[in-house]
Design a protein around this motif. Structure first.
Motif, mmCIF file in Angstrom:
data_model
loop_
_atom_site.group_PDB
_atom_site.id
_atom_site.type_symbol
_atom_site.label_atom_id
_atom_site.label_comp_id
_atom_site.label_asym_id
_atom_site.label_seq_id
_atom_site.Cartn_x
_atom_site.Cartn_y
_atom_site.Cartn_z
ATOM 1 N N LEU A 27 0.815 -1.221 0.000
ATOM 2 C CA LEU A 27 0.000 0.000 0.000
ATOM 3 C C LEU A 27 0.846 1.268 0.000
ATOM 4 O O LEU A 27 0.318 2.366 -0.161
ATOM 5 C CB LEU A 27 -0.921 0.016 1.226
ATOM 6 C CG LEU A 27 -2.025 -1.028 1.274
ATOM 7 C CD1 LEU A 27 -2.822 -0.906 2.564
ATOM 8 C CD2 LEU A 27 -2.946 -0.906 0.062
ATOM 9 N N GLY A 28 2.146 1.130 0.215
ATOM 10 C CA GLY A 28 3.030 2.290 0.231
ATOM 11 C C GLY A 28 3.100 2.995 1.567
ATOM 12 O O GLY A 28 3.555 4.139 1.642
ATOM 13 N N LEU A 29 2.657 2.310 2.627
ATOM 14 C CA LEU A 29 2.712 2.918 3.959
ATOM 15 C C LEU A 29 4.118 2.872 4.539
ATOM 16 O O LEU A 29 4.474 3.716 5.357
ATOM 17 C CB LEU A 29 1.734 2.200 4.895
ATOM 18 C CG LEU A 29 0.263 2.400 4.532
ATOM 19 C CD1 LEU A 29 -0.617 1.411 5.281
ATOM 20 C CD2 LEU A 29 -0.163 3.815 4.847
ATOM 21 N N ILE A 30 4.880 1.884 4.144
ATOM 22 C CA ILE A 30 6.278 1.760 4.574
ATOM 23 C C ILE A 30 7.119 1.422 3.349
ATOM 24 O O ILE A 30 6.596 0.930 2.340
ATOM 25 C CB ILE A 30 6.465 0.667 5.665
ATOM 26 C CG1 ILE A 30 5.871 -0.656 5.202
ATOM 27 C CG2 ILE A 30 5.879 1.118 6.985
ATOM 28 C CD1 ILE A 30 6.133 -1.832 6.124
ATOM 29 N N HIS A 31 8.411 1.692 3.463
ATOM 30 C CA HIS A 31 9.325 1.471 2.339
ATOM 31 C C HIS A 31 10.631 0.861 2.848
ATOM 32 O O HIS A 31 11.659 1.548 2.895
ATOM 33 C CB HIS A 31 9.608 2.790 1.613
ATOM 34 C CG HIS A 31 8.366 3.513 1.202
ATOM 35 N ND1 HIS A 31 7.589 3.125 0.141
ATOM 36 C CD2 HIS A 31 7.737 4.582 1.748
ATOM 37 C CE1 HIS A 31 6.549 3.924 0.036
ATOM 38 N NE2 HIS A 31 6.617 4.819 0.998
ATOM 39 N N PRO A 32 10.597 -0.416 3.236
ATOM 40 C CA PRO A 32 11.826 -1.020 3.752
ATOM 41 C C PRO A 32 12.892 -1.143 2.662
ATOM 42 O O PRO A 32 12.570 -1.299 1.479
ATOM 43 C CB PRO A 32 11.366 -2.394 4.240
ATOM 44 C CG PRO A 32 10.133 -2.699 3.451
ATOM 45 C CD PRO A 32 9.484 -1.367 3.201
ATOM 46 N N HIS A 62 -9.544 4.771 8.318
ATOM 47 C CA HIS A 62 -9.361 3.912 7.160
ATOM 48 C C HIS A 62 -7.896 3.999 6.721
ATOM 49 O O HIS A 62 -7.234 5.024 6.939
ATOM 50 C CB HIS A 62 -10.260 4.358 6.006
ATOM 51 C CG HIS A 62 -11.708 4.292 6.356
ATOM 52 N ND1 HIS A 62 -12.415 3.118 6.408
ATOM 53 C CD2 HIS A 62 -12.587 5.270 6.693
ATOM 54 C CE1 HIS A 62 -13.661 3.361 6.753
ATOM 55 N NE2 HIS A 62 -13.799 4.668 6.944
ATOM 56 N N LEU A 63 -7.425 2.932 6.070
ATOM 57 C CA LEU A 63 -6.019 2.910 5.659
ATOM 58 C C LEU A 63 -5.681 4.042 4.696
ATOM 59 O O LEU A 63 -4.577 4.583 4.755
ATOM 60 C CB LEU A 63 -5.659 1.550 5.044
ATOM 61 C CG LEU A 63 -5.521 0.411 6.040
ATOM 62 C CD1 LEU A 63 -5.282 -0.910 5.309
ATOM 63 C CD2 LEU A 63 -4.378 0.681 7.010
ATOM 64 N N ASP A 64 -6.613 4.425 3.832
ATOM 65 C CA ASP A 64 -6.312 5.535 2.924
ATOM 66 C C ASP A 64 -6.157 6.853 3.677
ATOM 67 O O ASP A 64 -5.345 7.711 3.302
ATOM 68 C CB ASP A 64 -7.355 5.650 1.808
ATOM 69 C CG ASP A 64 -8.777 5.820 2.315
ATOM 70 O OD1 ASP A 64 -9.088 5.381 3.431
ATOM 71 O OD2 ASP A 64 -9.594 6.404 1.563
ATOM 72 N N GLU A 65 -6.916 7.019 4.769
ATOM 73 C CA GLU A 65 -6.764 8.221 5.597
ATOM 74 C C GLU A 65 -5.412 8.203 6.309
ATOM 75 O O GLU A 65 -4.711 9.226 6.366
ATOM 76 C CB GLU A 65 -7.885 8.291 6.637
ATOM 77 C CG GLU A 65 -9.260 8.492 6.049
ATOM 78 C CD GLU A 65 -10.380 8.308 7.055
ATOM 79 O OE1 GLU A 65 -11.433 8.938 6.859
ATOM 80 O OE2 GLU A 65 -10.230 7.527 8.028
ATOM 81 N N ILE A 66 -5.054 7.050 6.842
ATOM 82 C CA ILE A 66 -3.763 6.908 7.530
ATOM 83 C C ILE A 66 -2.626 7.177 6.556
ATOM 84 O O ILE A 66 -1.683 7.909 6.862
ATOM 85 C CB ILE A 66 -3.634 5.504 8.151
ATOM 86 C CG1 ILE A 66 -4.688 5.310 9.253
ATOM 87 C CG2 ILE A 66 -2.225 5.283 8.695
ATOM 88 C CD1 ILE A 66 -4.835 3.873 9.733
ATOM 89 N N LYS A 67 -2.747 6.617 5.376
ATOM 90 C CA LYS A 67 -1.706 6.809 4.351
ATOM 91 C C LYS A 67 -1.555 8.290 4.016
ATOM 92 O O LYS A 67 -0.443 8.808 3.931
ATOM 93 C CB LYS A 67 -2.057 6.013 3.094
ATOM 94 C CG LYS A 67 -1.019 6.100 2.005
ATOM 95 C CD LYS A 67 -1.407 5.219 0.826
ATOM 96 C CE LYS A 67 -0.360 5.295 -0.270
ATOM 97 N NZ LYS A 67 -0.686 4.416 -1.395
ATOM 98 N N GLU A 68 -2.676 8.975 3.844
ATOM 99 C CA GLU A 68 -2.618 10.405 3.529
ATOM 100 C C GLU A 68 -1.918 11.186 4.639
ATOM 101 O O GLU A 68 -1.062 12.032 4.371
ATOM 102 C CB GLU A 68 -4.026 10.956 3.310
ATOM 103 C CG GLU A 68 -4.024 12.438 2.979
ATOM 104 C CD GLU A 68 -5.419 13.025 2.853
ATOM 105 O OE1 GLU A 68 -5.500 14.236 2.576
ATOM 106 O OE2 GLU A 68 -6.412 12.304 3.038
ATOM 107 N N MET A 69 -2.291 10.892 5.882
ATOM 108 C CA MET A 69 -1.680 11.611 7.009
ATOM 109 C C MET A 69 -0.174 11.361 7.073
ATOM 110 O O MET A 69 0.610 12.288 7.317
ATOM 111 C CB MET A 69 -2.359 11.223 8.319
ATOM 112 C CG MET A 69 -3.769 11.781 8.445
ATOM 113 S SD MET A 69 -4.567 11.411 10.017
ATOM 114 C CE MET A 69 -5.093 9.718 9.795
ATOM 115 N N ILE A 70 0.230 10.125 6.848
ATOM 116 C CA ILE A 70 1.660 9.791 6.890
ATOM 117 C C ILE A 70 2.410 10.470 5.760
ATOM 118 O O ILE A 70 3.463 11.065 5.961
ATOM 119 C CB ILE A 70 1.859 8.259 6.846
ATOM 120 C CG1 ILE A 70 1.420 7.638 8.173
ATOM 121 C CG2 ILE A 70 3.309 7.906 6.542
ATOM 122 C CD1 ILE A 70 1.416 6.122 8.183
#
Length: 130
Positions: A27-32, A62-70
């Motif tokens: 989902l692109g939330l992390i980039h190891p 929602h994950l899309d909201e979390i992703k946006e905030m990050i």
């Protein structure tokens, strides 16, 4: 020197499966980073991001909201835009929680009335028993 973590260490720390960690990467939330052997190597930044993801999920985001905030923090390191968006989402979530609390309070009152009715009926039936 920064410390790196394996996917198993990360999964153990957050008490989730490795599949969950890989999903958040997809989902692109992390980039190891990847080692020369192609294995994932997670940084402290990745762990911080995952901590935000799991906290956000606990609060019902929602994950899309979390992703946006990050990602807003990546775009604006001052954190102003991230905080503005987080406040907006947080206020919306508080309104949802308030509505749910009212619904649950109504449900509780209704259940209480039914239980009282059933107790009265039970007492009447016991009183009619020989």
């Amino acid at each position: 020197m920064t410390h790196s973590f394996t996917i198993q260490q990360v999964a153990d720390q957050f008490q989730v499966t490795q599949r969950t960690i890989r999903y958040y990467e997809e989902l692109g939330l992390i980039h190891p980073e990847r080692t020369s052997a192609g294995r994932r190597s997670f940084s402290s930044k990745d762990l911080t991001r995952l901590g935000l993801v799991f906290r956000g999920k606990i609060y019902g985001f929602h994950l899309d909201e979390i992703k946006e905030m990050i990602h807003l923090f990546d775009q604006d390191p001052s954190g102003v835009r991230q905080l503005e968006r987080t406040l907006s989402y947080g206020k919306d979530k508080m309104r949802e929680v308030d509505v749910r609390i009212r619904e649950l309070e109504h449900l509780k009152a209704e259940m209480k009335q039914w239980l009282m009715k059933f107790e009265e009926e039970l007492e009447e039936r016991r009183g009619d028993a020989p």
